[in-house]
Write an enzyme that holds these catalytic residues in place. Structure first.
Site, PDB file in Angstrom:
ATOM      1  CB  ALA A  76      -0.930  -0.011   1.215  1.00 48.85           C
ATOM      2  CD  GLU A 118      -4.454 -18.127  -2.864  1.00 50.63           C
ATOM      3  OE1 GLU A 118      -4.158 -18.191  -1.672  1.00 50.63           O
ATOM      4  OE2 GLU A 118      -4.206 -17.142  -3.567  1.00 50.63           O
ATOM      5  CG  HIS A 142      -3.787 -18.915   6.139  1.00 45.81           C
ATOM      6  ND1 HIS A 142      -3.626 -20.259   5.879  1.00 45.81           N
ATOM      7  CD2 HIS A 142      -3.685 -18.285   4.946  1.00 45.81           C
ATOM      8  CE1 HIS A 142      -3.432 -20.414   4.572  1.00 45.81           C
ATOM      9  NE2 HIS A 142      -3.471 -19.228   3.984  1.00 45.81           N
ATOM     10  NE  ARG A 195      -7.123 -17.600   3.375  1.00 44.66           N
ATOM     11  CZ  ARG A 195      -6.291 -16.720   2.945  1.00 44.66           C
ATOM     12  NH1 ARG A 195      -6.154 -15.596   3.595  1.00 44.66           N
ATOM     13  NH2 ARG A 195      -5.580 -16.939   1.880  1.00 44.66           N
ATOM     14  CG  HIS A 255      -3.436 -14.846   7.177  1.00 45.80           C
ATOM     15  ND1 HIS A 255      -2.086 -15.005   6.939  1.00 45.80           N
ATOM     16  CD2 HIS A 255      -4.019 -14.629   5.965  1.00 45.80           C
ATOM     17  CE1 HIS A 255      -1.854 -14.884   5.634  1.00 45.80           C
ATOM     18  NE2 HIS A 255      -3.000 -14.636   5.022  1.00 45.80           N
ATOM     19  NE  ARG A 296      -7.221 -11.127   3.255  1.00 42.53           N
ATOM     20  CZ  ARG A 296      -6.212 -11.806   2.710  1.00 42.53           C
ATOM     21  NH1 ARG A 296      -5.944 -11.665   1.423  1.00 42.53           N
ATOM     22  NH2 ARG A 296      -5.471 -12.605   3.424  1.00 42.53           N
TER      23      ARG A 296
HETATM   24  P1  FAD Z   1       2.297  -4.296   5.212  1.00 48.40           P
HETATM   25  O1  FAD Z   1       2.783  -4.955   4.000  1.00 48.40           O
HETATM   26  O2  FAD Z   1       2.144  -5.127   6.430  1.00 48.40           O
HETATM   27  O3  FAD Z   1       3.284  -3.088   5.562  1.00 48.40           O
HETATM   28  C1  FAD Z   1       3.153  -2.387   6.778  1.00 48.40           C
HETATM   29  C2  FAD Z   1       4.244  -1.337   6.845  1.00 48.40           C
HETATM   30  O4  FAD Z   1       3.921  -0.391   7.844  1.00 48.40           O
HETATM   31  C3  FAD Z   1       5.627  -1.873   7.220  1.00 48.40           C
HETATM   32  O5  FAD Z   1       6.589  -1.196   6.440  1.00 48.40           O
HETATM   33  C4  FAD Z   1       5.786  -1.455   8.675  1.00 48.40           C
HETATM   34  O6  FAD Z   1       7.112  -1.274   9.099  1.00 48.40           O
HETATM   35  C5  FAD Z   1       5.054  -0.124   8.643  1.00 48.40           C
HETATM   36  N1  FAD Z   1       4.595   0.335   9.943  1.00 48.40           N
HETATM   37  C6  FAD Z   1       3.666  -0.218  10.753  1.00 48.40           C
HETATM   38  N2  FAD Z   1       3.508   0.545  11.858  1.00 48.40           N
HETATM   39  C7  FAD Z   1       4.368   1.589  11.741  1.00 48.40           C
HETATM   40  C8  FAD Z   1       4.708   2.686  12.575  1.00 48.40           C
HETATM   41  N3  FAD Z   1       4.121   2.887  13.761  1.00 48.40           N
HETATM   42  N4  FAD Z   1       5.670   3.550  12.169  1.00 48.40           N
HETATM   43  C9  FAD Z   1       6.305   3.367  10.977  1.00 48.40           C
HETATM   44  N5  FAD Z   1       6.010   2.339  10.142  1.00 48.40           N
HETATM   45  C10 FAD Z   1       5.059   1.468  10.532  1.00 48.40           C
HETATM   46  N6  FAD Z   1      -2.464 -11.209   0.562  1.00 48.40           N
HETATM   47  C11 FAD Z   1      -2.697 -11.448  -0.729  1.00 48.40           C
HETATM   48  O7  FAD Z   1      -3.434 -10.687  -1.382  1.00 48.40           O
HETATM   49  N7  FAD Z   1      -2.118 -12.522  -1.335  1.00 48.40           N
HETATM   50  C12 FAD Z   1      -1.298 -13.390  -0.685  1.00 48.40           C
HETATM   51  O8  FAD Z   1      -0.786 -14.330  -1.275  1.00 48.40           O
HETATM   52  C13 FAD Z   1      -1.050 -13.157   0.685  1.00 48.40           C
HETATM   53  N8  FAD Z   1      -0.251 -13.990   1.398  1.00 48.40           N
HETATM   54  C14 FAD Z   1       0.083 -13.652   2.683  1.00 48.40           C
HETATM   55  C15 FAD Z   1       1.009 -14.443   3.361  1.00 48.40           C
HETATM   56  C16 FAD Z   1       1.436 -14.055   4.628  1.00 48.40           C
HETATM   57  C17 FAD Z   1       2.439 -14.904   5.363  1.00 48.40           C
HETATM   58  C18 FAD Z   1       0.913 -12.888   5.217  1.00 48.40           C
HETATM   59  C19 FAD Z   1       1.368 -12.454   6.587  1.00 48.40           C
HETATM   60  C20 FAD Z   1      -0.040 -12.132   4.560  1.00 48.40           C
HETATM   61  C21 FAD Z   1      -0.455 -12.507   3.292  1.00 48.40           C
HETATM   62  N9  FAD Z   1      -1.389 -11.744   2.586  1.00 48.40           N
HETATM   63  C22 FAD Z   1      -1.644 -12.020   1.273  1.00 48.40           C
HETATM   64  C23 FAD Z   1      -1.929 -10.514   3.151  1.00 48.40           C
HETATM   65  C24 FAD Z   1      -1.146  -9.340   2.561  1.00 48.40           C
HETATM   66  O9  FAD Z   1       0.205  -9.698   2.459  1.00 48.40           O
HETATM   67  C25 FAD Z   1      -1.258  -8.105   3.420  1.00 48.40           C
HETATM   68  O10 FAD Z   1      -2.590  -7.853   3.761  1.00 48.40           O
HETATM   69  C26 FAD Z   1      -0.746  -6.892   2.638  1.00 48.40           C
HETATM   70  O11 FAD Z   1       0.520  -7.181   2.118  1.00 48.40           O
HETATM   71  C27 FAD Z   1      -0.690  -5.694   3.557  1.00 48.40           C
HETATM   72  O12 FAD Z   1       0.027  -4.679   2.924  1.00 48.40           O
HETATM   73  P2  FAD Z   1       0.117  -3.257   3.594  1.00 48.40           P
HETATM   74  O13 FAD Z   1       0.933  -2.437   2.694  1.00 48.40           O
HETATM   75  O14 FAD Z   1      -1.221  -2.814   3.989  1.00 48.40           O
HETATM   76  O15 FAD Z   1       0.916  -3.549   4.965  1.00 48.40           O
HETATM   77  C1  SIN Z   2      -1.879 -17.836   0.986  1.00 47.13           C
HETATM   78  O1  SIN Z   2      -1.009 -17.951   0.152  1.00 47.13           O
HETATM   79  O2  SIN Z   2      -2.525 -18.789   1.442  1.00 47.13           O
HETATM   80  C2  SIN Z   2      -2.203 -16.484   1.514  1.00 47.13           C
HETATM   81  C3  SIN Z   2      -3.099 -15.813   0.585  1.00 47.13           C
HETATM   82  C4  SIN Z   2      -3.799 -14.640   1.223  1.00 47.13           C
HETATM   83  O3  SIN Z   2      -3.723 -14.437   2.427  1.00 47.13           O
HETATM   84  O4  SIN Z   2      -4.465 -13.929   0.480  1.00 47.13           O
END
Ligand code: FAD
Ligand code: SIN
Length: 533
Positions: A18, A120, A242, A288, A349, A384
């Site tokens: 994001a 999935e 998850h 899920r 998750h 989700r």
């Molecule tokens: P994040 O990627 O979590 O980034 C958060 C950022 O905020 C980090 O840089 C962190 O340091 C920063 N931050 C937080 N708090 C602070 C603070 N107080 N000060 C400064 N910085 C801060 N989703 C899918 O769509 N497909 C998938 O295959 C999938 N697989 C997944 C597998 C795993 C193991 C996990 C954990 C999640 C998975 N998800 C998947 C979910 C998805 O990865 C996340 O929902 C998504 O990447 C979140 O992105 P984001 O940018 O919102 O936050």
């Molecule tokens: C997974 O690969 O099972 C994670 C996918 C997701 O959280 O969207």
């Protein structure tokens, strides 16, 4: 460090899909700061495995993607938001490829150089674009590389945002953002940053539970900060578990992608029998909430510590080529997934609720945006669907970038920020309070606010949260803050929002299942749970 030294057009808190998506979508004349708590690569995004949903197959349709998302969301998805997000699937994949993300191609000789699509839970078609089983790593590293090359973007790694600073209009009482206070965790100094726009892209709050697939940074900071600043928060009861994390003492709930089930993996009881067909006609590919609850039910019924995920019926060549990272990681833990069923348990998750935003990612505070997992947009409803999250991050990054660009064209004024005052605090000689309370919170959230809830368990959790909140407030006003303390403070806040929301929903729907109200009650509860500070 001077308090007003750091002035930007946009401050982006978070360097996952994001935050990076937003930074890279903004015009290059704007001065942008990106902050991350650890290195810029460390985020949930980095660990994403399965992929990103997008309608690319000619037999698939955005209507079908929309229907599947809404079905998984158990009646609470906002249809206009689902429409917006699924309609931008292809454009989002194209954008990622333009930014050098390398996805897996179909190696079938008749596939005509097309991206490989996996499947999935909840999806009625193959529509998940991926980079083997390490999609997040491919996205995160490519976007980080792009950001590093941009002269208008300044990175602040190892910087923890403590709180937002807002102004309140004396006449209208409307709030607007002024900036934030930041702890430089390497130098152990606190300073302020100013900007007319701040975007929270801080990810989810799954670290509130003892067992989670998430990295350490997922402590609900953006949700807690926005709440403290005066933003509404919605649907926090819908914490997603998850179904399949590796059960091994050293594995730290290591995720085994749903794509394993998408490619034919079966869930088995210890005696080798399948159980998912007894719970849902989609069996292993049910959404899920259904699969995690079925596993929880079977584990409790049989008194076993795990069930098993088995893909050993596929050829070793297939498994190693589709899941190279998972194959290696499992091997390191002593499991050969080409031959053996893998012991699995559910773990926290994904945070379906979050800071309420409009279609542009704007929160209740002027100039404050929330995007990605930290936001509540209405896309996910009560559960989700797999691989809809990174897509949501990218779509709302783009939406917010357009809104922020327009907002900045009106030259909003910059406010001054009072310097951080720590003249009256001392160093704590009781760091044990922080580590003890971390452990206590995560344990009781797991025990009382997990996959199956009851009013009594929720009430127990609420009582403990209120004790922790008092201790934390006391600590905050008396001692120098540390990163661990700030995360604990935010986790306790997130826990309170989860429990309060869960207590309000007196029915079972999607990810919220309570023994006291086991049925769906559309008449009273087909609506979001909105909390107002
Ligand atoms: P994040 O990627 O979590 O980034 C958060 C950022 O905020 C980090 O840089 C962190 O340091 C920063 N931050 C937080 N708090 C602070 C603070 N107080 N000060 C400064 N910085 C801060 N989703 C899918 O769509 N497909 C998938 O295959 C999938 N697989 C997944 C597998 C795993 C193991 C996990 C954990 C999640 C998975 N998800 C998947 C979910 C998805 O990865 C996340 O929902 C998504 O990447 C979140 O992105 P984001 O940018 O919102 O936050
Ligand atoms: C997974 O690969 O099972 C994670 C996918 C997701 O959280 O969207």
């Amino acid at each position: 460090m001077s308090d007003t030294k750091f002035t930007f057009d946009v401050i982006i808190v978070g360097s996952g899909a994001a935050g990076l998506g937003l930074a890279l979508s903004m015009p290059s004349h704007l001065k942008i700061a990106i902050l991350s708590k650890l290195s810029m690569h460390e985020s949930s995004t980095y660990y994403a495995q399965g992929g990103i949903s997008a309608v690319l197959d000619e037999l698939d349709s955005t209507d079908s993607h929309k229907r599947d998302t809404i079905k998984a969301g158990a009646g609470l998805c906002h249809e206009d938001i689902v429409e917006l997000v699924v309609s931008k699937g292809k454009a989002s994949i194209d954008w990622l490829m333009e930014h050098k993300v390398q996805f897996s191609f179909d190696d079938n000789e008749h596939s005509d150089n097309k991206l490989h699509l996996t499947r999935e839970g909840g999806h009625s078609h193959r529509r998940v674009v991926h980079a083997d089983d390490s999609t997040g790593r491919a996205v995160q590293t490519a976007l980080c590389d792009q950001v590093v090359g941009r002269a208008n973007i300044k990175l602040f790694e190892h910087h923890n945002v403590i709180d937002l600073v807002c102004n309140t209009d004396r006449h209208t009482t409307k709030k607007s953002i002024a900036g934030c206070y930041v702890l430089d965790t390497k130098k152990d100094t606190i300073f302020s940053m100013r900007a007319p726009c701040v975007a929270l892209a801080t990810g989810g709050a799954s670290k509130v539970y003892l067992y989670t697939s998430n990295p350490d940074v997922s402590t609900g900071d953006g949700i807690a900060m926005a709440w403290r600043a005066g933003c509404r928060v919605a649907n926090m009861e819908f914490m997603q578990f998850h179904p399949t994390c590796l059960f091994h003492p050293q594995a730290k709930s290591f995720l085994l992608s749903e794509a394993i089930r998408g490619e034919g993996g079966l869930l088995l009881l210890p005696d080798g029998s399948r159980f998912m067909p007894n719970f849902d006609k989609r069996a292993e590919l049910a959404p899920r909430d259904i699969v995690a609850r079925a596993i929880d039910h079977e584990m409790k019924r049989l008194g076993v510590s795990s069930v098993f995920l088995d893909i050993s019926h596929r050829t070793a060549k297939f498994t190693k080529s589709h899941f190279p990272m998972l194959y290696e990681r499992c091997l390191a833990f002593g499991f050969d997934m080409t031959k053996d069923p893998l012991p699995v348990v559910p773990a926290a998750h994904y945070t379906c609720g979050g800071v309420m935003t409009d279609k542009q990612g704007l929160t209740d505070i002027d100039g404050l945006y929330a995007i990605g997992e930290t936001a509540f947009t209405g896309l996910h409803g009560a559960n989700r669907m797999a691989s809809n999250s990174i897509l949501e991050c990218l779509v709302f990054a783009k939406q917010a970038s357009e809104a922020i660009t327009t907002f900045l064209e009106q030259s909003p004024k910059l406010s001054t920020i009072r310097p951080w005052d720590d003249s009256k605090v001392i160093n704590s000689d009781e760091a044990i309070v922080v580590s003890h309370n971390w452990a206590e919170l995560r344990q009781f959230m797991w025990d009382y606010v997990g996959i199956v809830r009851s009013t009594k368990r929720l009430q127990r959790a609420k009582n403990r949260i209120s004790l922790l909140s008092k201790e934390i407030e006391d600590y905050y006003v008396n001692f120098h803050v540390t990163s661990d303390f700030l995360e604990l403070r935010n986790l306790v806040q997130a826990a309170e929002l989860i429990v309060d929301s869960a207590l309000l929903r007196k029915e079972s729907r999607g990810l919220h299942y309570t023994l006291d109200f086991p049925l769906l009650d559309d008449e009273r509860f087909k609506k979001d749970t909105i909390l107002t500070p």
